[in-house]
Design a protein around this motif. Structure first.
Motif, short mmCIF file in Angstrom:
data_model
loop_
_atom_site.label_atom_id
_atom_site.label_comp_id
_atom_site.label_asym_id
_atom_site.label_seq_id
_atom_site.Cartn_x
_atom_site.Cartn_y
_atom_site.Cartn_z
N ASP A 280 -3.44 -9.22 2.43
CA ASP A 280 -3.03 -8.06 1.64
C ASP A 280 -3.67 -6.79 2.20
OD1 ASP A 280 -1.89 -6.54 -0.39
OD2 ASP A 280 -3.49 -7.00 -1.82
N SER B 92 -8.34 -3.65 -4.83
CA SER B 92 -7.01 -3.31 -4.32
C SER B 92 -6.34 -2.30 -5.24
CB SER B 92 -6.15 -4.57 -4.20
OG SER B 92 -4.84 -4.25 -3.78
N LYS C 146 -1.95 -5.75 5.31
CA LYS C 146 -0.61 -5.22 5.00
C LYS C 146 -0.72 -3.78 4.50
CE LYS C 146 3.50 -6.20 2.16
NZ LYS C 146 4.09 -7.15 1.16
N GLN C 147 -1.70 -3.53 3.62
CA GLN C 147 -1.87 -2.19 3.07
C GLN C 147 -2.50 -1.22 4.06
OE1 GLN C 147 -3.43 -1.67 -0.92
NE2 GLN C 147 -3.21 -3.86 -1.35
#
Length: 292
Positions: A98, A67, A101-102
């Motif tokens: 995550d 990430s 979301k990204q």
């Protein structure tokens, strides 16, 4: 260049999990970020196996590193396969949220590895529930075998029409775009139960909201560990390159069959990916997509 985060098992000898998926994906021009859920000497079908599962804290660190390097934001897709523990599953769920979301356009492909016809479940208690309750709602495409599919829908499917109906109900309930069922004929035993000594058949069923396709191939008597991992990886590779899922499945089925045919002829007990790498690109004489 498309890229993929692949969260699966890994072995030093043979080709299962990421050790079956990474090479074909790279050949297809996909940049693979391979994240292991296990690190083993070989798959457990051998008389001995050494190594261990990746601890939840380590798995979380590996995904965190990806990430922070921008892989979540830039990767075209995320593929998950065999999970060793509920704790690792919880880490994956958090990472997926995550990732989504990204990267809202990123595709999540769930290969819900749990077991198979005849051998039954081979994952720990709690993992089937985690897959059904937490991973399914995040998935865009799922690639279960028939045994795993019936666990996910909580019902037996007697034939293709019932499988299609159950799959579409699951797709509506979980907002899944496509279900690809391998070993979709009722069972391996029935696939081999043919008259006049003819070779049995196995099938892949591709189901979308308004269409469904069937791919049938001859069935080999010998079982090779990692076949499902290989199929899922090639399918994902072609999807990330822009193919519709049904066309990607057609390419994957054809490639896997060609590799199995060559592996069987060679007498190898492991998938012979390296020698037969050209099979991964096989584009002529594709198995027929039948509308069902």
């Amino acid at each position: 260049m498309p890229s993929l985060i692949s969260v699966q098992s890994q072995v030093c000898f043979g080709h299962v999990g990421n050790s079956a998926a990474t090479f074909p994906l790279q050949l297809l021009g996909i940049d693979v970020h391979a994240v292991p859920t296990t690190l083993l000497s070989n798959h457990p079908a051998h008389p001995s196996v050494y190594g261990r599962e990746i601890e939840a804290e380590l798995l979380e660190d590996l995904l965190k590193g990806l990430s922070e390097r921008g892989a979540f934001a830039r990767s075209s897709g995320l593929l998950s396969g065999y999970l060793t523990s509920v704790a690792n599953g919880d880490v994956l769920v958090r990472a997926l949220k995550d990732y989504k979301k990204q990267n809202p356009k990123g595709v999540y492909i769930l290969d819900p590895v749990m077991g198979d016809q005849g051998s039954g479940l081979f994952v720990r208690e709690g993992i089937p529930d985690l897959i059904a309750d937490q991973l399914l709602p995040l998935a865009d495409i799922i690639t279960p075998n028939k045994f795993e599919f019936e666990i996910l829908v909580g019902a037996k499917a007697a034939g293709y029409p019932e499988m299609i109906s159950l799959a579409r109900s699951l797709m509506i309930a979980q907002s899944i775009n496509c279900v690809v069922i391998t070993s979709a004929n009722a069972s391996v035993e029935e696939g081999r139960n043919t008259e006049s000594g003819q070779q049995g058949r196995t099938a892949v069923l591709v189901i979308k909201k308004n269409s469904a396709w069937l791919l049938e191939t001859p069935l080999f008597d010998q079982h090779f560990s990692g076949t499902g991992d290989l199929f899922a990886s090639i399918l994902v590779g072609w999807v990330l390159k822009g193919d519709a899922v049904e066309v990607a499945a057609q390419r994957a089925v054809t490639a896997v069959y060609a590799i199995l045919k060559q592996t069987t002829a060679s007498g190898s007990a492991e998938l012979n990916l390296i020698t037969n790498y050209k099979c991964i690109f096989k584009s002529g004489d594709l198995f027929t997509l039948k509308i069902v």
